[in-house]
Scaffold this motif. Structure first.
Motif: not given
Length: 351
Positions: A34-41, A16-22, A59-60, A51-52
């Motif tokens: 990065a795998r944990t990030v994908r699971r959390d997304v 919510q704080a920034h438009r794009d994140w890697s 990408g990001g 979340v796109h």
């Protein structure tokens, strides 16, 4: 490493704080892979957050627009800004959002920390709103939110109520709904002492806790409580009531006639019906004339007689010769300003 629920909230706050994140940046901020990030997304998506993700080295992740409204995370400054805005909307009864603002304010203030409550209170204490039109009553947002909580929780309200003559009585009621019309708020509640539904002006209510106990909801007095309250404040409390045909389409009449003046009903493409009330038929004559619309009286028949009498008095007044005016002196208007008929002053009208 943070627990999963705390990490999800932190991830949502970052999105919510920034438009794009890697993915790498998010992993670094959260101290995970990065795998944990994908699971959390994926977990956020399951909760309704859109979340796109875009693939590739450039990408990001981006928080998009969804079909439904998910919960939001607010920092301190944002929470204060939202609370102040909701209080302003609630106290002024802004058309269309007044009741929603009270429900949202009740939810927000329920979890607002004390330090932020003090900031909100200080801002409201030193803020003077410039309103369009006269402010007929002042409603304390804290009273509104207290009543909203009691309506939501099905808990009895103990209060003092001041009537239009200034008399104060102790009341115990079962609050059902808050209704906003123009700059006034009303509470629809079951009055235990009178064993009937009553409508209370909120600016005349002073809560006297402790409240309670809880009660089982009753069948409301009407399906459309906005119409119910409108009829109560514009007709049922008055000794004289009238039914008038207005010779204009409903939208044109609705633009000029407030819910506290009467209730409108479409009749044809060129006319509508107005049901209204007044303390006497003399007052009703003035009331109807000041609408500034062509009309026909349907009920009561006596109102037509009062209109005829008023017409005769006006005709006699217009036939009498006016006072002589000195050379070059304009006739004085009823307010004594000495303006030529048809001119306007620099100030606005009554609205």
């Amino acid at each position: 490493m943070m627990e999963t629920s705390a990490r999800l909230l932190r991830l949502l706050s970052l999105l919510q704080a920034h438009r794009d994140w890697s993915g790498a940046d998010l992993a670094d901020r959260l101290d995970v892979t990065a795998r944990t990030v994908r699971r959390d997304v994926g977990r956020l998506r399951a909760l309704g957050y859109p979340v796109h993700a875009s693939p590739g080295t450039g990408g990001g992740y981006r928080l998009g627009v969804g079909a439904e409204m998910p919960p939001l995370l607010l920092d301190d400054d944002e929470a204060v800004a939202v609370a102040v805005g909701l209080r302003t909307a609630a106290s002024q009864g802004i058309e269309g959002i007044g009741e929603s603002s009270v429900r949202a304010l009740a939810k927000l203030e329920q979890v607002l920390p004390n330090r932020l409550r003090r900031r909100v209170g200080a801002l409201n204490a030193v803020t003077v709103p410039m309103l369009r039109g006269p402010q007929t009553s002042t409603v304390d947002p804290e009273v509104l939110t207290e009543l909203a909580h009691l309506c939501r929780d099905g808990e009895r309200l103990r209060c003092e109520y001041r009537d239009h003559e200034g008399n104060v009585t102790r009341r115990t009621v079962e609050p059902h709904r808050l209704v906003c019309t123009e700059h006034r708020w009303y509470l629809v509640a079951w009055d235990l002492d009178r064993d009937d539904w009553r409508t209370f002006r909120v600016d005349r209510v002073t809560p006297r806790p402790p409240h309670g106990p809880r009660f089982a909801p009753r069948t409301p007095p009407a399906h459309d409580l906005a119409v119910y309250v409108s009829e109560g404040v514009s007709r049922r409390t008055y000794a004289e009531q009238a039914l008038v045909r207005l010779l204009v389409p409903l939208p044109e009449a609705a633009a000029r006639i407030s819910p506290s003046t009467g209730t409108l009903e479409a009749e044809s493409a060129t006319s509508c019906l107005l049901r209204t009330g007044a303390g006497s038929l003399d007052v009703m004559v003035v009331h109807v004339l000041l609408l500034g619309l062509d009309f026909e009286v349907l009920q009561p028949a006596e109102l037509t007689e009062y209109l005829s009498s008023a017409r005769d008095r006006l005709s006699r007044a217009l036939q009498r010769p006016g006072p002589a005016h000195g050379p070059g002196r304009a006739p004085r208007t009823p307010d004594g300003a000495g303006r030529t008929p048809g001119t306007r002053s620099g100030s606005g009208g009554a609205g």
